[in-house]
Write a protein that holds these residues in place. Structure first.
Motif, PDB file in Angstrom:
ATOM      1  N   GLU A  18      34.161  45.993  46.072  1.00  0.00           N
ATOM      2  CA  GLU A  18      35.483  46.318  45.532  1.00  0.00           C
ATOM      3  C   GLU A  18      36.050  45.084  44.853  1.00  0.00           C
ATOM      4  O   GLU A  18      36.114  44.012  45.441  1.00  0.00           O
ATOM      5  N   VAL A  19      36.448  45.248  43.611  1.00  0.00           N
ATOM      6  CA  VAL A  19      37.081  44.188  42.835  1.00  0.00           C
ATOM      7  C   VAL A  19      38.558  44.548  42.751  1.00  0.00           C
ATOM      8  O   VAL A  19      38.924  45.518  42.093  1.00  0.00           O
ATOM      9  N   ARG A  20      39.393  43.775  43.448  1.00  0.00           N
ATOM     10  CA  ARG A  20      40.832  44.071  43.500  1.00  0.00           C
ATOM     11  C   ARG A  20      41.594  43.029  42.690  1.00  0.00           C
ATOM     12  O   ARG A  20      41.565  41.842  42.992  1.00  0.00           O
ATOM     13  N   ASP A  21      42.277  43.500  41.666  1.00  0.00           N
ATOM     14  CA  ASP A  21      43.054  42.632  40.787  1.00  0.00           C
ATOM     15  C   ASP A  21      44.488  42.552  41.300  1.00  0.00           C
ATOM     16  O   ASP A  21      45.106  43.569  41.585  1.00  0.00           O
ATOM     17  N   GLU A  22      45.006  41.332  41.412  1.00  0.00           N
ATOM     18  CA  GLU A  22      46.355  41.102  41.945  1.00  0.00           C
ATOM     19  C   GLU A  22      47.346  40.764  40.833  1.00  0.00           C
ATOM     20  O   GLU A  22      48.333  40.090  41.076  1.00  0.00           O
ATOM     21  N   SER A  23      47.099  41.210  39.617  1.00  0.00           N
ATOM     22  CA  SER A  23      47.985  40.917  38.494  1.00  0.00           C
ATOM     23  C   SER A  23      49.340  41.585  38.685  1.00  0.00           C
ATOM     24  O   SER A  23      49.448  42.638  39.311  1.00  0.00           O
ATOM     25  N   ASN A  24      50.385  40.971  38.104  1.00  0.00           N
ATOM     26  CA  ASN A  24      51.721  41.553  38.231  1.00  0.00           C
ATOM     27  C   ASN A  24      52.199  42.209  36.940  1.00  0.00           C
ATOM     28  O   ASN A  24      53.371  42.526  36.809  1.00  0.00           O
ATOM     29  N   LEU A  25      51.301  42.437  35.992  1.00  0.00           N
ATOM     30  CA  LEU A  25      51.638  43.148  34.763  1.00  0.00           C
ATOM     31  C   LEU A  25      51.837  44.625  35.091  1.00  0.00           C
ATOM     32  O   LEU A  25      50.952  45.253  35.681  1.00  0.00           O
ATOM     33  N   PRO A  26      53.001  45.218  34.750  1.00  0.00           N
ATOM     34  CA  PRO A  26      53.247  46.626  35.094  1.00  0.00           C
ATOM     35  C   PRO A  26      52.211  47.565  34.471  1.00  0.00           C
ATOM     36  O   PRO A  26      51.785  47.383  33.329  1.00  0.00           O
ATOM     37  N   SER A  27      51.769  48.529  35.244  1.00  0.00           N
ATOM     38  CA  SER A  27      50.807  49.570  34.844  1.00  0.00           C
ATOM     39  C   SER A  27      49.423  49.018  34.521  1.00  0.00           C
ATOM     40  O   SER A  27      48.643  49.676  33.849  1.00  0.00           O
ATOM     41  N   HIS A  28      49.111  47.819  34.977  1.00  0.00           N
ATOM     42  CA  HIS A  28      47.795  47.216  34.719  1.00  0.00           C
ATOM     43  C   HIS A  28      46.893  47.521  35.911  1.00  0.00           C
ATOM     44  O   HIS A  28      46.986  46.896  36.957  1.00  0.00           O
ATOM     45  N   LEU A  29      46.031  48.491  35.759  1.00  0.00           N
ATOM     46  CA  LEU A  29      45.163  48.957  36.843  1.00  0.00           C
ATOM     47  C   LEU A  29      43.728  48.502  36.562  1.00  0.00           C
ATOM     48  O   LEU A  29      42.908  49.247  36.044  1.00  0.00           O
TER      49      LEU A  29
END
Length: 155
Positions: free
Chosen positions: A86-97
């Protein structure tokens, strides 16, 4: 971790039962449970080891209403296959999945995907960090590895 505790309790119970009764069956069961715990940890450890992740962002600036495009690639440099990662991205850009589950990554192979996010709000956002998760097939042991490099994007 609940399953791991249960197997550890069964191993302890088997050892105590073997000491009390002297029967070899309980010792064999304890060996089995301890071997199961060690193999689960080794499987989870090899699941997150020898994995290289690359993140490419086309531009460091974006405009509201325009897409931001990122390309991710996960490479398995191990001689062993990865069952799941599982690659989990912790970005805070809205709607960035950008998070993804990579199933059955063969040895020395690479899997890539592209994410397009429409920028809806102005601001400065952080892309990353990324966390890798892996575990054994029985769900006894789960390990994670954080990849700290982050970058910023101005919208």
């Amino acid at each position: 971790m609940h399953r791991l505790r249960m197997v550890a309790v069964l191993a302890l119970f088997s050892i105590l039962s073997g000491l009390i009764t002297g029967r070899s069956l309980f010792y064999h069961m304890a060996y089995l449970f301890i071997t199961l715990i060690v193999l689960a940890f080794l499987w989870a450890w090899t699941g997150i080891s020898w994995v290289h992740l690359r993140r490419q962002t086309r531009a460091r600036r974006a405009q509201v209403g325009r897409p931001l495009e990122e390309r991710f690639s996960v490479r398995n440099s191990s001689p062993l296959p990865k069952l799941w990662l599982e690659v989990r991205d912790e970005s805070n850009l809205p709607s960035h999945l950008a998070s993804q589950v990579v199933n059955s990554l063969p040895p020395r192979q690479e899997r890539a995907w592209t994410i397009r996010t429409i920028c809806r709000e102005r601001g400065r956002y952080t892309l990353g960090p990324i966390t890798l998760f892996s575990g054994d097939p029985l769900g006894l042991c789960h390990l994670r590895r954080s990849l700290e490099p982050t970058s910023n994007i101005d919208d």
